[in-house]
Design an enzyme around this catalytic site. Structure first.
Site, PDB file in Angstrom:
ATOM      1  N   ASP A 122       0.831  -1.204   0.000  1.00 23.16           N
ATOM      2  CA  ASP A 122       0.000   0.000   0.000  1.00 23.16           C
ATOM      3  C   ASP A 122       0.872   1.263   0.000  1.00 23.16           C
ATOM      4  O   ASP A 122       1.697   1.458   0.891  1.00 23.16           O
ATOM      5  CB  ASP A 122      -0.887  -0.071   1.261  1.00 23.16           C
ATOM      6  CG  ASP A 122      -2.062   0.874   1.204  1.00 23.16           C
ATOM      7  OD1 ASP A 122      -2.069   1.764   0.339  1.00 23.16           O
ATOM      8  OD2 ASP A 122      -2.969   0.711   2.032  1.00 23.16           O
ATOM      9  N   ASP A 143     -10.666   4.000  -1.620  1.00 21.24           N
ATOM     10  CA  ASP A 143     -11.308   2.942  -0.826  1.00 21.24           C
ATOM     11  C   ASP A 143     -12.821   2.876  -1.025  1.00 21.24           C
ATOM     12  O   ASP A 143     -13.497   3.892  -1.093  1.00 21.24           O
ATOM     13  CB  ASP A 143     -11.030   3.161   0.666  1.00 21.24           C
ATOM     14  CG  ASP A 143      -9.571   2.927   1.008  1.00 21.24           C
ATOM     15  OD1 ASP A 143      -8.753   2.777   0.071  1.00 21.24           O
ATOM     16  OD2 ASP A 143      -9.255   2.897   2.201  1.00 21.24           O
TER      17      ASP A 143
HETATM   18  C1  GLA Z   1      -5.653   2.061   2.593  1.00 25.13           C
HETATM   19  C2  GLA Z   1      -6.120   0.946   1.672  1.00 25.13           C
HETATM   20  C3  GLA Z   1      -7.170   0.114   2.395  1.00 25.13           C
HETATM   21  C4  GLA Z   1      -6.577  -0.455   3.679  1.00 25.13           C
HETATM   22  C5  GLA Z   1      -6.053   0.681   4.546  1.00 25.13           C
HETATM   23  C6  GLA Z   1      -5.268   0.150   5.736  1.00 25.13           C
HETATM   24  O1  GLA Z   1      -6.668   2.968   2.866  1.00 25.13           O
HETATM   25  O2  GLA Z   1      -6.634   1.468   0.482  1.00 25.13           O
HETATM   26  O3  GLA Z   1      -7.617  -0.937   1.563  1.00 25.13           O
HETATM   27  O4  GLA Z   1      -5.556  -1.355   3.355  1.00 25.13           O
HETATM   28  O5  GLA Z   1      -5.173   1.525   3.825  1.00 25.13           O
HETATM   29  O6  GLA Z   1      -4.715   1.163   6.507  1.00 25.13           O
END
Ligand code: GLA
Length: 516
Positions: A281, A341
């Site tokens: 990420d 997200d």
């Molecule tokens: C980001 C990602 C999510 C999740 C969070 C965890 O927002 O896009 O899918 O993994 O981080 O902190």
């Protein structure tokens, strides 16, 4: 919009209060009001989060009268303040959490007490934190330097996930409230519910498992995950595979230890523990690297994973930036997020899902577009909306990563997640792209050619009222009488000539399989 109104009221209230105070001071012949403190400068805070962990954040404020501008620094990088006000010792900020249209917003409320700002911060959805901010100098905002990046090359295909990965991930339902025991429980439920037999294979731990590094710099699990190897062995003993999470920055999105400067070492640790999948990420890497560095940064981990010799699915999570679909496969990526997200709301799922058509031609066997994980069963949408979610994600050949509590699923949720006829569309080995056949206002007809010359056709009603929808065989390059099967009713509808029509409920779908 909502905030401007609130901010406006706050400011008007503040002005009114001051006028009243000045008026009464004049009447009483009292001493003049002292000037309001100027908050301009950098403030540092450790935000204590619900799970006992803390996030380091900074407020970089400029004050002009009662207006506050500037930015909030935290692990997603520096986020601009959208609206800010300070009056009579009370600070209120709304700031942009990450780039998206419309941008998700966080809020911070502070009270000045002496030299300290007592803060309450809300990060959209899951997280809220409290802390006391103190003034610091501008150098505190300095970051570690970008690491030297490798020359670009094509990382060989690892041969994994020939069809989109299926499994479960902890984030959507549990966020930071996930631990070893719950992950084991999820593996048990994956088997006992029939999910494993329906094709769901990966049990993926998302953010917040990370503990400190040991003296040699090896990452360890935190108190919630005291025995990573034991957990991995347990999940494997159930006939399942297991995934882990990290990122190329010093901190993950949740503020935990990232892989910055430890990329090869972390890949080796994951392999030694026995992990089968890594979600990687971007997050705080955005404060160090440029978007145009992304490919090299991801390639570094792609190479590191392959060097371990263990087959590990590589899941890129950088929200679709830098047109990742052009290079995701070249860094060894098996899937790449195409959006910010998802949340458990119709509006968000609909917004993400129906934006995916134009990039459908980029997915290929072993390398998939990822419009984010499933929300089915989390309670924020109706059954019709969840059927649309499942149908659309399957038509999009998206990873099917359930994001609910598998231990307590209702029969309805099970019937949606385990509809084998719908899963078969997702898992179709020909991996041909979906096509939008027609779009009239909120009515979208989409079709995907499958193996054996069959077609999946979705009549999607994004509107708020039931609608009659249809598809012409000629739009699919077909003609004559064709067999139609309703994949949610599990019913053959017989042979139909020229076109198929159906009443589709609001936010619902009619998903059919068409055979010659
Ligand atoms: C980001 C990602 C999510 C999740 C969070 C965890 O927002 O896009 O899918 O993994 O981080 O902190």
């Amino acid at each position: 919009m909502e905030f401007s109104a609130t901010g406006g009221h706050r400011r008007e209230g503040c002005v009114l209060l001051r006028v009243l105070l000045i008026f009464s001071a004049l009447l009483l012949g009292a001493i003049p009001l002292s000037a309001q403190t100027d908050l301009t400068g950098v403030w540092a805070v450790n935000l204590g989060m619900g799970d006992g962990n803390s996030i380091r954040a900074y407020l970089d404020l400029q004050q002009s009268g009662e207006q506050i501008t500037g930015g909030v620094w935290y692990d997603y990088g520096k986020r601009p303040i959208k609206e800010g006000s300070y009056c009579d010792g009370k600070l209120h900020l709304t700031f942009i959490l990450w780039d998206e249209t419309p941008p998700p917003l966080g809020t911070a409320d502070g009270t000045l007490q002496g030299d300290q700002l007592r803060l309450m911060v809300h990060l959209t959805g899951v997280e809220e934190g409290r802390g006391v901010a103190e003034r610091t100098n501008r150098e505190a905002l300095a970051l570690p330097a970008p690491l030297p990046l490798p020359k670009l090359h094509d990382v060989p295909d690892n041969g994994l996930v020939r069809t989109p990965p299926m499994g479960w991930n902890s984030w959507n339902k549990f966020a930071e409230k996930i631990d070893d025991i719950s992950v084991r429980g999820m593996a048990d439920a994956m088997v006992s519910s029939g999910m494993r037999d329906a094709g769901y294979t990966y049990i993926n731990i998302d953010d917040t498992w990370e503990g400190p590094r040991d003296a040699q710099g090896n990452i360890t699990g935190n108190l919630k995950f005291p025995n990573m190897k034991g957990l991995v062995d347990y999940v494997h003993s159930k006939g399942l595979k297991i995934g882990i999470y990290s990122g190329p920055g010093p901190r993950t999105c949740g503020g935990y230890e990232g892989s910055y400067g430890h990329e090869e070492q972390d890949a080796k640790t994951y392999a030694a523990w026995g992990f089968d999948y890594l979600k990687y990420d971007w997050c705080s890497a955005g404060r160090i690297y440029k978007d145009s560095d992304m490919r090299a940064v991801y390639q570094k981990m792609g190479d590191a994973l392959q060097a371990t010799g263990r087959p590990i699915v590589f899941s890129l999570c950088q929200y679709g930036n830098d047109d990742v679909w052009n290079w995701g496969a070249k860094v060894g990526g098996n899937l790449w997020r195409t959006t910010g997200d998802i949340t458990d709301h119709w509006k968000r799922m609909d917004q993400i899902g129906f934006k995916q058509f134009e990039i459908a031609s980029y997915w290929q066997v072993g390398h998939w577009n990822d419009p984010d994980m499933l929300e089915i069963g989390n309670g924020g949408m109706t059954a019709d909306e969840y059927r649309t979610h499942m149908s659309l994600w399957s038509m999009l050949a998206a990873p099917l990563l359930a994001g609910n509590d598998l231990r307590t699923m209702s029969d309805e949720t099970k019937s949606i997640l385990m509809n084998k006829e719908v899963i078969a569309i997702d898992q179709d080995t020909s991996a041909k792209p979906i096509k939008k056949i027609s779009e009239q206002g909120k009515l979208v007809v989409a079709a995907r050619p499958l193996k054996d010359k069959t077609w999946a056709v979705g009549l999607f009603n994004r509107g708020d009222a039931t609608a009659k929808m249809s598809v012409n065989w000629s739009d699919l390059g077909l003609h004559g009488k064709l067999q139609v099967r309703d994949l949610w009713a599990h019913k053959d509808l017989g042979k139909v000539a020229d076109q198929f029509s159906a009443e589709v409920p609001a936010h619902g779908v009619m998903l059919v399989l068409i055979k010659r």
